[in-house]
Design a protein around this motif. Sequence first.
Motif, PDB file in Angstrom:
ATOM      1  N   ILE A 283       0.796  -1.156  -0.071  1.00 47.38           N
ATOM      2  CA  ILE A 283      -0.130  -0.257  -0.072  1.00 47.38           C
ATOM      3  C   ILE A 283       1.092   1.299   0.054  1.00 47.38           C
ATOM      4  O   ILE A 283       0.687   2.273  -0.896  1.00 47.38           O
ATOM      5  N   ALA A 284       1.889   1.143   0.714  1.00 49.14           N
ATOM      6  CA  ALA A 284       2.570   2.324   0.893  1.00 49.14           C
ATOM      7  C   ALA A 284       3.408   2.782  -0.355  1.00 49.14           C
ATOM      8  O   ALA A 284       3.846   3.820  -0.762  1.00 49.14           O
ATOM      9  N   PHE A 285       3.828   1.347  -1.190  1.00 48.27           N
ATOM     10  CA  PHE A 285       4.628   1.801  -2.434  1.00 48.27           C
ATOM     11  C   PHE A 285       3.645   2.406  -3.496  1.00 48.27           C
ATOM     12  O   PHE A 285       4.176   3.119  -4.214  1.00 48.27           O
ATOM     13  N   VAL A 286       2.263   1.893  -3.451  1.00 51.54           N
ATOM     14  CA  VAL A 286       1.540   2.333  -4.270  1.00 51.54           C
ATOM     15  C   VAL A 286       1.083   3.875  -4.270  1.00 51.54           C
ATOM     16  O   VAL A 286       1.019   4.671  -5.282  1.00 51.54           O
ATOM     17  N   ILE A 287       0.937   4.051  -3.035  1.00 54.14           N
ATOM     18  CA  ILE A 287       0.640   5.470  -2.594  1.00 54.14           C
ATOM     19  C   ILE A 287       1.744   6.571  -3.067  1.00 54.14           C
ATOM     20  O   ILE A 287       1.642   7.510  -3.695  1.00 54.14           O
TER      21      ILE A 287
ATOM     22  N   THR B  13       4.233  10.187  -6.824  1.00 54.88           N
ATOM     23  CA  THR B  13       5.409  10.750  -7.826  1.00 54.88           C
ATOM     24  C   THR B  13       5.144  10.841  -9.408  1.00 54.88           C
ATOM     25  O   THR B  13       5.295  11.916  -9.958  1.00 54.88           O
ATOM     26  N   VAL B  14       4.072  10.031  -9.545  1.00 51.06           N
ATOM     27  CA  VAL B  14       3.781   9.996 -11.011  1.00 51.06           C
ATOM     28  C   VAL B  14       2.902  11.490 -11.204  1.00 51.06           C
ATOM     29  O   VAL B  14       3.108  12.189 -12.083  1.00 51.06           O
ATOM     30  N   VAL B  15       1.895  12.177 -10.257  1.00 51.58           N
ATOM     31  CA  VAL B  15       1.247  13.368 -10.171  1.00 51.58           C
ATOM     32  C   VAL B  15       2.194  14.342  -9.739  1.00 51.58           C
ATOM     33  O   VAL B  15       1.401  15.444  -9.602  1.00 51.58           O
ATOM     34  N   SER B  16       3.278  14.250  -9.439  1.00 52.69           N
ATOM     35  CA  SER B  16       3.927  15.375  -8.669  1.00 52.69           C
ATOM     36  C   SER B  16       4.263  16.548  -9.605  1.00 52.69           C
ATOM     37  O   SER B  16       4.418  16.245 -10.869  1.00 52.69           O
ATOM     38  N   PRO B  17       4.407  17.652  -9.292  1.00 54.04           N
ATOM     39  CA  PRO B  17       4.497  18.832 -10.197  1.00 54.04           C
ATOM     40  C   PRO B  17       5.969  18.362 -10.978  1.00 54.04           C
ATOM     41  O   PRO B  17       6.942  18.034 -10.556  1.00 54.04           O
ATOM     42  N   ARG B  18       5.821  19.136 -12.008  1.00 55.17           N
ATOM     43  CA  ARG B  18       7.024  18.903 -13.031  1.00 55.17           C
ATOM     44  C   ARG B  18       7.803  20.604 -13.261  1.00 55.17           C
ATOM     45  O   ARG B  18       8.749  20.455 -14.074  1.00 55.17           O
ATOM     46  N   SER B  19       7.235  21.513 -12.513  1.00 54.40           N
ATOM     47  CA  SER B  19       7.899  22.710 -12.765  1.00 54.40           C
ATOM     48  C   SER B  19       9.286  22.810 -12.235  1.00 54.40           C
ATOM     49  O   SER B  19       9.581  22.157 -11.469  1.00 54.40           O
TER      50      SER B  19
ATOM     51  N   ARG C 207      11.692  20.147  -5.002  1.00 50.84           N
ATOM     52  CA  ARG C 207      10.923  20.432  -3.741  1.00 50.84           C
ATOM     53  C   ARG C 207      10.124  19.111  -3.206  1.00 50.84           C
ATOM     54  O   ARG C 207      10.032  18.710  -2.245  1.00 50.84           O
ATOM     55  N   SER C 208       9.402  18.219  -4.383  1.00 50.86           N
ATOM     56  CA  SER C 208       8.678  17.433  -4.077  1.00 50.86           C
ATOM     57  C   SER C 208       8.952  16.145  -5.041  1.00 50.86           C
ATOM     58  O   SER C 208       8.976  15.008  -4.382  1.00 50.86           O
ATOM     59  N   THR C 209       9.205  16.460  -6.192  1.00 51.95           N
ATOM     60  CA  THR C 209       9.360  15.441  -7.091  1.00 51.95           C
ATOM     61  C   THR C 209      10.480  14.133  -6.800  1.00 51.95           C
ATOM     62  O   THR C 209      10.441  13.063  -6.640  1.00 51.95           O
TER      63      THR C 209
ATOM     64  N   ALA D 296      12.871   9.467  -4.533  1.00 49.78           N
ATOM     65  CA  ALA D 296      13.913   8.611  -3.603  1.00 49.78           C
ATOM     66  C   ALA D 296      13.102   7.705  -2.567  1.00 49.78           C
ATOM     67  O   ALA D 296      13.425   6.650  -2.504  1.00 49.78           O
ATOM     68  N   LEU D 297      11.844   8.298  -2.139  1.00 52.50           N
ATOM     69  CA  LEU D 297      11.274   7.128  -1.148  1.00 52.50           C
ATOM     70  C   LEU D 297      10.600   6.171  -2.044  1.00 52.50           C
ATOM     71  O   LEU D 297      10.634   5.007  -1.327  1.00 52.50           O
ATOM     72  N   THR D 298      10.033   6.303  -3.385  1.00 54.10           N
ATOM     73  CA  THR D 298       9.575   5.283  -3.801  1.00 54.10           C
ATOM     74  C   THR D 298      10.708   4.028  -4.105  1.00 54.10           C
ATOM     75  O   THR D 298      10.280   3.150  -4.161  1.00 54.10           O
TER      76      THR D 298
END
Length: 377
Positions: A57-61, A66-72, A78-80, A85-87
């Motif tokens: 479950i943690a991996f899927v979340i 990561t897939v929907v994280s911002p690409r700017s 800051r987030s992607t 790294a977490l995934t």
Amino acid sequence: MSWTNRFTFGGTGETSSRYRRLYGISFGMVYLFLLVAEILSGEFHGAKAVWAWLSLIAFVISYLATVVSPRSMTERSRSTYPLLALTTAQAVVGALVFGGGWLALPIYVTVLFAMILPPRRAGFGIAGMLAVVVGCGLLHHSDGTTLLILGLEVVTLGMLFIGVRNTRLLAGQLREAQGEVARLAAADERLRIARDLHDLLGHSLSLIVLKSELAGRLAEDSPKVLQEIQDIESVARKALTEVREAVTGYRQRSLPEELDNARTVLRAAGVEPLVRVSGTPLPGLLDGLFGWAVREGTTNVVRHARARSCRIEVTYDGEHAILEIMDDGRGEEPFRLGSGLQGLTERVREAGGNVEVGPGAKAGFRLRVLVPVGAAA
């Protein structure tokens, strides 16, 4: 702008791009049901089964985040990257602890590497996931055929999605090029219309004015006729002024033209110009606005700064457009806004941006214009 910063997953906006990514990636998530079946089969017991569920479950979340994280450019680090790294850590731990079907998790991470990281780093990431699959497989005594298939999937899917990313990048560059061609074509058409207006109406109205002046001198003995002729002259002069204003609007110079003109004007005034532009071409509205800002800023430097050098920087990251004009002149206080800068400030505020003017940090004068692209649109 760098290759990685310019890439998006598709769509005209960030929200649309996220939905497209989520839709495309959802098909590949179906293979995770093999892990669900493995847990339900009773192969894992007690605490190990609970940890398997929690890990999956943690991996899927984390993967979907990561897939929907911002690409700017600003949000990427800051987030992607932290989510990536977490995934990656979750995939490695899952494959290391459980083995078997969990060796497929690094394959999912391989796709993320290919779609997010620059090609060179993505290649290193793919090689790392291949090593994880092989190493964890040997640790859990997986058969050679399974390891061969999984290894081929890591390599082939990684190369495939790097190719997909290159294709989308080229498509984006093509759209930008088409937009630039359309903008240049529109600019050429405006210049053609301006020339036609000037050649046709300008000449005719000027002739009417001259004829009216001559007729007025000849009709001085008839007040009524003289009044009518003066009315004709007044209307013709007004029409001529309006035509000239329209021609000036059509001949509005673009930002690249104004930057070239700024270089010429500054050098002629003995000021060394340093011009730097980063990012894709500005949208039409911002292009004209920033062109005017460059003209006003350069005029102030030439007239008042007594500078030896002037730096002009234009930055556009798809979200914000920023113009900075800095010189090393006097920069004396008190500082007072002229009519040109006041007009520029009003126009920038109408576009949803703001203007900062005043002495520079060390010396000279500084003009900074920032306009959010969404507000300007």
